[in-house]
Write a protein that holds these residues in place. Structure first.
Motif: not given
Length: 490
Positions: A75-82, A220-223, A228-231, A233-243
């Protein structure tokens, strides 16, 4: 497609390059007898072949975490894969390697005992409590999740109606059996077969998307979206993604599981393949499900709707049957169901062994195994009545906090032996900041403090923890050298 393949290639390269480096820093001894030989008891200490140990390790650590976590993280976008790639190579695989190899070096000891040896008795008592709590939460999560998915599968595909409660009872009955019988009777015998089903599920799903006319991997996604955080619902990427993405990148649960196979591994040279390699395998599974979630539904808004109307289990069900049809969908779906079941039983098995270590109670006798296991299942049964979402949130935080303690333990070990501790210290500092920031900022589980203040405190305390571990480890190493010298001249 190219970026997905690049991520997979990076994980594989990480195993061969960084994995070899970590192994060199640790310093294996191929001539040293492992606990599988020195403490063989026919129950928990049983020598098994390397391929079998690897597959069991992979299934033990790969519950719903590397599936549900990456789906929610998508839900945060391809940043999750990184994060999956970087976290898996430099944090998760390092964490798993040291949790396994330090257990091998300490007669198959569980994580609280290892932590106590290198960080002191206070840390040992903390880890005993935290590990048992985590394992109970894992056991409950890995009962509720597969029970819900199996119930959905039967009710949707057969026309029969079964209740969630009946499936919980069936899974619990299996867990009790698998927890008390010798490790080679069920886990060592059948789990490698389940591993084949897991491989089919993973390869089949990503292959189906690759050849599909309706779906394209990461279309549909770019490199640049990787950063970038594409959530929606505008959920903050830090620090939630890492949990949120725990088991696919780094997971403290693995530290409780690695000693199970440390007691069965035949030679220290197999450690990189078994421990580091299994985590890389889990990272690939996490990448696949993240890519499926980002690709199958067409947009993050559609993915969000699928999650909202049935959770990540609904995403698994829709993608499995939508991409592979009924027959392939059933196999893929069962592959997902098997993952939490094969981790849930070993969660209870690990908690039994941790309690037995704490109370110094041998486990060769069936009566003693039952004395340790039955209370755990009673508590676990009660916890299944708690809302799954609440259990999952507590599981995520407890999971990453356990990982932090294991990383600091490994760092202390390397400091004590004058080895390159930064390979553990750097991820330990980062994950400590993640956990402290999360609990300070989160309004549901924590204190609801502003993000900036939470981050500053989290960063500051993680640096304090680093200084503390470095100072106390060096002090303990000098004390041990002095005691050894005095003993030599006595």
């Amino acid at each position: 497609m190219l970026w997905f393949l690049t991520c997979v290639a990076a994980l594989i390269a990480g195993y061969f390059i960084y994995g070899a480096f970590v192994e060199k820093v640790f310093g294996i001894n191929e001539k040293r007898l492992t606990p599988a030989h020195t403490k063989a008891d026919g129950v928990d200490y049983v020598p098994m072949s390397t391929p079998k140990v690897y597959l069991v390790q992979l299934l033990n650590i790969a519950g719903v975490g590397p599936i549900f976590g990456p789906i929610m993280g998508a839900l945060y976008g391809p940043a999750a894969m990184l994060w999956i790639v970087i976290g898996c190579i430099f944090a998760g695989a390092v964490h798993d390697y040291f949790s396994g190899m330090l257990s091998v070096r300490n007669d198959g000891a569980s994580v609280p005992s290892i932590t106590g040896k290198y960080l002191g008795n206070g840390a040992k008592h903390f880890m005993n409590i935290f590990a048992i709590v985590l394992l109970l939460l894992v056991g409950v999560v890995f009962v509720s999740a597969p029970a819900g998915m199996i119930t959905n599968l039967i009710n949707e595909q057969t026309g029969f109606h079964v209740s969630m409660t009946s499936m919980v009872i069936v899974i619990f009955a299996y867990y009790i059996l698998a927890t008390i019988v010798p490790v080679d009777k069920i886990i060592g015998r059948f789990y490698p077969l389940f591993g084949a089903l897991l491989i089919f599920m993973s390869v089949g799903l990503i292959g189906a998307i690759a050849v599909s006319d309706q779906h394209q991997i990461l279309a549909g996604f770019q490199v640049s979206d990787m950063f970038h955080n594409l959530n929606p619902h505008d959920m903050p990427l830090w620090p939630a993604l890492f949990i949120t993405i725990a088991c696919g990148a780094i997971s403290g649960f693995h530290a409780t599981q690695s000693p199970l196979m440390a007691r069965c591994m035949e030679n220290e040279k197999n450690g990189r393949f078994v421990f580091f390699g299994a985590m890389i395998g889990e990272g690939i599974i996490a990448l696949i499900w993240c890519a499926v979630a980002l690709s199958f539904f067409g947009s993050l808004d559609n993915l969000s709707d699928a999650v909202r109307h049935g959770g990540p289990g609904n995403v698994v069900y829709s993608a499995s049957f939508g991409l592979l049809g009924v027959f392939g969908g059933v196999l893929a779906f069962l592959g997902v169901v098997i993952l939490p079941i094969t981790s849930g039983d070993t969660a209870f098995r690990s908690s039994r062994l941790i309690l037995a270590e704490y109370f110094n109670m041998e486990q060769k006798t069936l009566r003693n195994r039952l004395l340790m296991a039955v209370p755990l299942f009673i508590i676990g049964g009660i916890l299944t009545q708690v809302d799954f979402g609440i259990i999952w949130r507590y599981f995520g935080f407890a999971n990453q906090t356990t990982a932090v303690m294991m990383l600091w333990t490994a760092s202390a070990y390397l400091l004590k032996h004058n080895k390159l501790h930064w390979i553990c210290t750097i991820p330990a500092v980062f994950m400590t900041a993640v956990c402290i920031t999360f609990i300070l900022n989160n309004h549901t589980l924590g204190f609801g403090m502003p993000m900036t203040i939470s981050t500053l405190i989290g960063t500051g305390l993680s640096l304090v923890a680093m200084v503390y571990v470095m100072v106390t480890s060096k002090s303990k190493a000098n004390s041990d050298e002095l005691n050894a010298s005095e003993s030599k001249h006595a």
